[in-house]
Enzyme design. Structure first.
Site, PDB file in Angstrom:
ATOM      1  N   TYR A 183      47.076   8.160  45.352  1.00 20.90           N
ATOM      2  CA  TYR A 183      46.861   7.004  44.692  1.00 20.90           C
ATOM      3  C   TYR A 183      45.188   6.460  44.776  1.00 20.90           C
ATOM      4  O   TYR A 183      44.884   6.665  45.814  1.00 20.90           O
ATOM      5  CB  TYR A 183      47.646   5.810  45.486  1.00 20.90           C
TER       6      TYR A 183
ATOM      7  N   GLU B 286      43.633   3.760  42.868  1.00 21.16           N
ATOM      8  CA  GLU B 286      43.590   2.538  42.181  1.00 21.16           C
ATOM      9  C   GLU B 286      42.026   2.079  42.530  1.00 21.16           C
ATOM     10  O   GLU B 286      41.809   1.929  43.612  1.00 21.16           O
ATOM     11  CB  GLU B 286      44.603   1.479  42.336  1.00 21.16           C
TER      12      GLU B 286
ATOM     13  N   ASP C  55      37.029   4.997  17.589  1.00 23.11           N
ATOM     14  CA  ASP C  55      37.890   6.081  17.977  1.00 23.11           C
ATOM     15  C   ASP C  55      37.799   7.337  17.548  1.00 23.11           C
ATOM     16  O   ASP C  55      38.186   7.725  16.314  1.00 23.11           O
ATOM     17  CB  ASP C  55      39.408   5.388  17.731  1.00 23.11           C
TER      18      ASP C  55
ATOM     19  N   THR D 114      40.314  11.025  22.789  1.00 23.68           N
ATOM     20  CA  THR D 114      41.335  11.807  23.560  1.00 23.68           C
ATOM     21  C   THR D 114      40.388  12.963  23.849  1.00 23.68           C
ATOM     22  O   THR D 114      39.444  13.190  23.725  1.00 23.68           O
ATOM     23  CB  THR D 114      42.776  12.081  22.936  1.00 23.68           C
TER      24      THR D 114
ATOM     25  N   LYS E  20      41.810  17.216  21.858  1.00 22.89           N
ATOM     26  CA  LYS E  20      42.235  17.398  20.537  1.00 22.89           C
ATOM     27  C   LYS E  20      41.058  18.579  20.400  1.00 22.89           C
ATOM     28  O   LYS E  20      40.955  19.496  20.984  1.00 22.89           O
ATOM     29  CB  LYS E  20      42.041  16.607  19.712  1.00 22.89           C
TER      30      LYS E  20
ATOM     31  N   ARG F 103      45.562  16.455  28.524  1.00 22.32           N
ATOM     32  CA  ARG F 103      46.173  15.517  27.477  1.00 22.32           C
ATOM     33  C   ARG F 103      45.545  14.241  28.325  1.00 22.32           C
ATOM     34  O   ARG F 103      45.841  13.894  29.432  1.00 22.32           O
ATOM     35  CB  ARG F 103      47.523  15.694  27.416  1.00 22.32           C
TER      36      ARG F 103
END
Ligand code: DSN
Length: 424
Positions: free
Chosen positions: A51, A53, A197, A223, A226, A232
């Protein structure tokens, strides 16, 4: 792997089958690619357990000394590669990246001008069924009906009339070059933020084969899986200063960071961030530039071959890694997509400009070359693949043709193997 085979053979066997499917077919889905084994290795690590955060050196949990180093390296690599002042590597996906930017820059009900979905915009660019279209007041610009290129006159008029707070220079199935400078001129006229984007074209941009969104855009999302060929996931790049709110309490970079966390996400996926760092390093190599050049050459050759076969290619060709074909004269796009898949040729069905059909079964299919180029296919083979596809599309009911195509695809796949040393 051995352990998984023993403890969960059901899932193990299905993963094995999916790997086999990816190896045995030609992936022509414009948004898919084959990540390197180094990228995959970074993801399959106990970093997934942690974790984290917050951000490097400002975490809410202990034990992040190594995670901090990894995320910092990923941030620095992203800034260098994309020539960006600020980078946030935490978005779990492109959709999350877009959501975080909207949260940072506009309020629910505010106006956003996006690219019409049927012309090549994305679900998160204001679709009525998506959070974007539900939370924000979207209006759209589209393409010229004749050239099927972005109609900047329409975009400008739409902006002047609509007075958006944010303009999107963003696409998901547009095969032509984006003129970010022109978008910026429009954004300046109406005092709007400009966001690009570049999920699809990120690899082309960093390799220098597509104009750069900076310095024209305030924020850029992408992203990483691609054309960038990484894990991903998503990332956000931005300027540090807020052009429209220079004296505000927070900088643009701070707004973006808090848009991601605590805005829309909790714990980041640090195993994926490590893999993003690996892919960004790969994208700095000269071989990556060579690869992107071939991606475009292959797409151009495929467009040329489809045109030779009398198929309608939207905008009559491509400048990037993808092309969209109108398959409506030959049958339902869903049937064509499924028949192509049965032959080992994977594509996705796609709307075409001014499509009158429903999104589930639109008039077109979208074809991309990032994955076949990773396998090593060059112009000659790309042309051959397009020829096989065109034959199948034009003879979609012919069993004879289908029987002929499948073995041809198998031969190509065998000549250009992928993941040969992948241990599964
Ligand atoms: N679904 C992706 C694509 O195929 O373009 C975008 O998120």
């Amino acid at each position: 792997m051995k352990n998984l085979k023993k403890t969960d053979p059901e899932i193990y066997n299905l993963i094995k089958k999916e790997i086999r499917r990816q190896k045995d077919g030609l992936v022509l889905i414009a948004s898919e690619n084959y990540a390197s084994q180094a990228v995959l290795s970074a993801m399959a690590t106990p970093l997934s357990n942690k974790y984290s955060e917050g951000y490097p050196s400002k975490r809410y949990y202990s034990g992040n000394e190594f995670i901090d180093k990894i995320e910092t390296i990923a941030i620095e690599r992203a800034k260098k590669l994309f020539k960006a002042e600020h980078a946030n590597l935490q978005p779990h996906s492109g959709a999350q990246a877009n959501a975080a930017v909207y949260l940072a820059l506009v309020k629910p009900g505010d106006k956003i001008l996006g690219f019409d979905l049927s012309c090549g915009g994305h679900l998160t660019h204001g679709s009525k069924v998506n959070f974007s279209g539900k939370l924000y007041d979207f209006s759209y610009y589209g393409v010229d009906p004749k050239t099927e290129l972005i109609d900047f006159k329409e975009a400008r008029e739409a902006a002047l009339k609509f007075q958006p707070k944010l303009i999107l220079a963003s696409t998901t199935s547009y095969s032509r070059t984006l003129d970010f400078k022109k978008f910026r001129e429009i954004a300046d006229e109406v005092k709007a933020y400009l966001m690009a984007d570049i999920a699809h074209i990120a690899g082309l941009v960093v390799a220098g084969f597509h104009p750069h969104p900076f310095p024209f855009c305030d924020v850029v999302t992408t992203t990483t899986h691609k054309t960038l060929r990484g894990p991903r996931g998503g990332l956000i790049l931005s300027k540090t200063k807020d052009r429209l709110d220079p004296k505000g309490k927070f900088t643009l970079a701070q707004k973006i960071d808090s848009g991601v966390f605590p805005g829309i996400q909790g714990g980041p996926l640090e195993h994926v961030i490590a893999a993003k760092a690996v892919c960004l390093k790969e994208a700095m190599k000269p071989s990556f530039k060579k690869y992107q050049k071939q991606v475009i050459l292959n797409a151009k050759i495929m467009a040329d071959e489809f045109l030779k076969h009398g198929l309608k290619v939207i905008s009559n060709g491509t400048d990037n890694h993808l092309l969209v074909i109108d398959v409506s004269p030959f049958g339902e796009s869903k049937t064509i997509q499924d028949e192509l898949a049965m032959a080992g040729l994977y594509v996705n069905r796609n709307a075409i400009p001014f499509d009158t059909k429903q999104p589930y079964n639109p008039s077109g299919i979208r074809i991309g070359t990032p994955a076949i180029t990773t396998r090593g296919l060059k112009e000659k083979e790309a042309r051959q693949v397009a020829c096989l596809m065109a034959e199948l599309i034009k003879n979609i009911s012919s069993r004879r043709i289908k029987k002929q195509i499948k073995p041809e695809v198998k031969k190509i796949v065998k000549r250009f193997p992928i993941y040969e040393d992948f241990q599964w």
